[in-house]
Design a protein around this motif. Structure first.
Motif, mmCIF file in Angstrom:
data_model
loop_
_atom_site.group_PDB
_atom_site.id
_atom_site.type_symbol
_atom_site.label_atom_id
_atom_site.label_comp_id
_atom_site.label_asym_id
_atom_site.label_seq_id
_atom_site.Cartn_x
_atom_site.Cartn_y
_atom_site.Cartn_z
ATOM 1 N N GLN A 105 -21.189 1.058 17.248
ATOM 2 C CA GLN A 105 -21.101 1.773 15.976
ATOM 3 C C GLN A 105 -19.957 1.228 15.129
ATOM 4 N N HIS A 106 -18.828 0.968 15.763
ATOM 5 C CA HIS A 106 -17.709 0.320 15.085
ATOM 6 C C HIS A 106 -16.771 -0.250 16.144
ATOM 7 N N VAL A 107 -16.192 -1.412 15.833
ATOM 8 C CA VAL A 107 -15.220 -2.005 16.749
ATOM 9 C C VAL A 107 -13.884 -2.250 16.049
ATOM 10 N N GLN A 108 -13.710 -1.730 14.846
ATOM 11 C CA GLN A 108 -12.418 -1.827 14.167
ATOM 12 C C GLN A 108 -11.381 -1.013 14.937
ATOM 13 N N GLY A 109 -10.249 -1.638 15.248
ATOM 14 C CA GLY A 109 -9.233 -0.942 16.025
ATOM 15 C C GLY A 109 -9.612 -0.808 17.487
ATOM 16 N N VAL A 110 -10.713 -1.403 17.884
ATOM 17 C CA VAL A 110 -11.151 -1.423 19.292
ATOM 18 C C VAL A 110 -10.979 -2.874 19.750
ATOM 19 N N SER A 111 -12.016 -3.687 19.589
ATOM 20 C CA SER A 111 -11.949 -5.133 19.777
ATOM 21 C C SER A 111 -13.333 -5.693 19.532
ATOM 22 N N ALA A 112 -13.420 -6.679 18.649
ATOM 23 C CA ALA A 112 -14.709 -7.304 18.368
ATOM 24 C C ALA A 112 -15.232 -8.084 19.564
ATOM 25 N N ARG A 113 -14.340 -8.478 20.473
ATOM 26 C CA ARG A 113 -14.779 -9.273 21.624
ATOM 27 C C ARG A 113 -15.639 -8.459 22.585
ATOM 28 N N LEU A 114 -15.662 -7.145 22.413
ATOM 29 C CA LEU A 114 -16.540 -6.323 23.245
ATOM 30 C C LEU A 114 -17.991 -6.761 23.095
ATOM 31 N N ILE A 115 -18.331 -7.297 21.925
ATOM 32 C CA ILE A 115 -19.703 -7.767 21.696
ATOM 33 C C ILE A 115 -20.035 -8.890 22.670
ATOM 34 N N ALA A 116 -19.127 -9.849 22.800
ATOM 35 C CA ALA A 116 -19.359 -10.955 23.730
ATOM 36 C C ALA A 116 -19.365 -10.469 25.174
ATOM 37 N N LEU A 117 -18.505 -9.514 25.501
ATOM 38 C CA LEU A 117 -18.418 -9.013 26.872
ATOM 39 C C LEU A 117 -19.694 -8.300 27.304
ATOM 40 N N ALA A 118 -20.465 -7.805 26.347
ATOM 41 C CA ALA A 118 -21.708 -7.092 26.670
ATOM 42 C C ALA A 118 -22.908 -8.028 26.779
ATOM 43 N N ALA A 119 -22.666 -9.320 26.844
ATOM 44 C CA ALA A 119 -23.753 -10.301 26.935
ATOM 45 C C ALA A 119 -24.639 -10.027 28.140
ATOM 46 N N GLY A 120 -25.924 -10.348 27.994
ATOM 47 C CA GLY A 120 -26.869 -10.169 29.092
ATOM 48 C C GLY A 120 -27.712 -8.929 28.960
ATOM 49 N N ARG A 121 -27.399 -8.094 27.987
ATOM 50 C CA ARG A 121 -28.177 -6.883 27.708
ATOM 51 C C ARG A 121 -28.343 -6.781 26.197
ATOM 52 N N PRO A 122 -29.365 -6.066 25.706
ATOM 53 C CA PRO A 122 -29.547 -5.938 24.260
ATOM 54 C C PRO A 122 -28.310 -5.342 23.596
ATOM 55 N N ARG A 123 -27.916 -5.939 22.469
ATOM 56 C CA ARG A 123 -26.755 -5.469 21.713
ATOM 57 C C ARG A 123 -27.194 -5.140 20.295
ATOM 58 N N VAL A 124 -26.963 -3.892 19.906
ATOM 59 C CA VAL A 124 -27.325 -3.387 18.580
ATOM 60 C C VAL A 124 -26.037 -3.007 17.860
ATOM 61 N N LEU A 125 -25.978 -3.257 16.564
ATOM 62 C CA LEU A 125 -24.795 -2.906 15.783
ATOM 63 C C LEU A 125 -25.220 -2.206 14.500
ATOM 64 N N THR A 126 -24.759 -0.977 14.292
ATOM 65 C CA THR A 126 -24.976 -0.286 13.022
ATOM 66 C C THR A 126 -23.837 -0.637 12.082
#
Length: 422
Positions: A105-126
């Motif tokens: 939903q949002h990765v501001q103040g979290v970490s954008a690299r979480l997207i890469a870490l979730a590789a191997g499964r479907p990744r959706v971003l609103t």
């Protein structure tokens, strides 16, 4: 289906539009029988308090040090899009929960690299705002004008140095632009790994396409509305006055929301008009005080912050909601809320507001920031209140969160099938 939702904040500690939407989506997914886990950082908690269950939703909270709020500009900038501690916690989260789908939903103040870490499964971003190519998320400049984009970080320098004690750094514009351009390039690379983007308005979708995001992977799907949340029982702070047309504003008292434009326009209306302003002045107290000083009309009332459980009641006491925003709103939750209870809207002719309000049918549009034009529109509605009744009858409630969730689950399933085929 096991579904992970990742967000920067979550209710009840934070009640912004993204957070409320994420909460509503999580509840709807649980109600539909899915196993839902929400990952987000939070200050003021200990590691022992990090995990809990609420409304059937399993929350995985990452404790943040209180010092984060007072760190210097360089680490503060870095932590807006990278945090190795949160990344490590996310690895543990994925290992333990093993979600089939990760919906960011949002990765501001979290970490954008979480997207890469979730590789191997479907990744959706609103896409809830413009953060992936605009560091302040709103495409608005310090001089209160809308921004055309980063231009390789060049325009971003003005926002980054807008505080008086940093203005001298603009002399070093090329050097300051480099880390800002790096940030945007890094986020673009992370976002390129997303399987499906969801934009709640076509305007927002087109902005991302214009900035290089893949047209074929961005779907325009309006956010669902948790109608149950609007069915409160308490009375609002300002009861409805059947003798007068009552307008209202709901939102933060922030200059980009255009509250000053509304107050100045209302000062020109007949004495019989009424305006109630619900909103917190916590973020911008000086601006809020300026707005209060501007208010000269006897019918203006400042009602303070509004509890989210009372939004439906407050809206039902209005004849019309006014959204005088000065930034490119992408899909304001408050307009969905107003239409859900049959309240028409007057809004700036700007951004996605043009999509949300059908001018002359479900409300009226006016030139953004134009006090005279807004005063003209509001005066017409005061003098011809029958228009408001007609607009109210034409409003259509947005899709419920339940039907919205059904559509998302179908998309999750389709992506799972594609991932399996790969």
């Amino acid at each position: 289906m096991r579904i992970a939702l990742t967000v920067h904040k979550f209710p009840p500690e934070s009640l912004g539009g993204t957070e409320i939407y994420t909460w509503g989506l999580a509840k709807a997914l649980v109600n539909a029988g899915h196993d839902v886990h929400v990952f987000y950082p939070q200050t003021g908690i200990t590691p022992e308090e990090a995990r809990l269950e609420r409304d059937g939703i399993r929350l995985w909270r990452v404790p943040l040090a209180a010092e984060r709020a007072t760190e210097g500009p360089v680490p503060q900038f870095w932590h807006t899009f990278r945090d190795t501690g949160i990344e490590e916690a996310f690895r543990d989260f994925l290992t333990e929960t093993n979600p089939q789908v990760v919906h960011f939903q949002h990765v501001q103040g979290v970490s954008a690299r979480l997207i890469a870490l979730a590789a191997g499964r479907p990744r959706v971003l609103t896409l809830h705002d413009y953060w992936f190519f605009c560091a302040n998320s709103q495409l608005i400049r310090p001089d209160r004008k809308t921004c055309g984009g980063p231009k390789m970080g060049w325009n971003c320098v003005d926002c980054a140095t807008s505080r008086a004690d940093l203005n001298w750094m603009r002399a070093l514009r090329p050097l300051i632009a480099l880390p800002l351009a790096y940030r945007n390039l890094y986020l673009s690379g992370q976002a390129d790994q997303i399987d499906l983007f969801i934009a709640p308005s076509e305007f927002l979708r087109q902005q991302y396409v214009r900035h290089g995001f893949p047209t074929d992977r961005i779907a325009t799907i309006e956010n669902g509305m948790d109608a149950e949340r609007l069915a409160g029982a308490e009375r609002p702070q300002i009861p409805h006055d059947a003798e007068h047309v009552q307008f209202g504003f709901l939102g933060s008292l922030a200059w980009q929301k255009g509250v000053h434009v509304l107050v100045e326009a209302f000062n020109r209306l007949p004495p019989s008009a009424r305006l109630v302003i619900y909103g917190s002045d916590h973020a911008f107290p000086q601006y809020a005080e300026e707005v209060r000083r501007l208010a000269q009309h006897p019918g203006i009332r400042f009602a303070g912050p509004l509890d989210y459980r009372r939004i439906g009641d407050a809206l039902r006491e209005l004849d019309c909601l006014v959204t005088p925003s000065l930034w490119y709103e992408n899909s304001p939750l408050v307009i969905q809320e107003a239409f859900s209870v049959g309240v028409p809207v007057v809004a700036s002719r700007l951004g996605a507001l043009v999509e949300k309000v059908d001018d002359g049918r479900t409300g009226r549009l006016f030139e953004p920031g134009n006090v005279a034009d807004l005063a003209r529109v509001l005066t017409e509605l005061v003098e011809q209140p029958a228009q408001l009744g007609e607009f109210a009858r034409n409003t259509v409630a947005p899709a419920t969160m339940a039907s919205h969730t059904e559509a998302l689950v179908r998309l999750y399933g389709k992506l799972l099938g594609q991932t399996g085929a790969r």
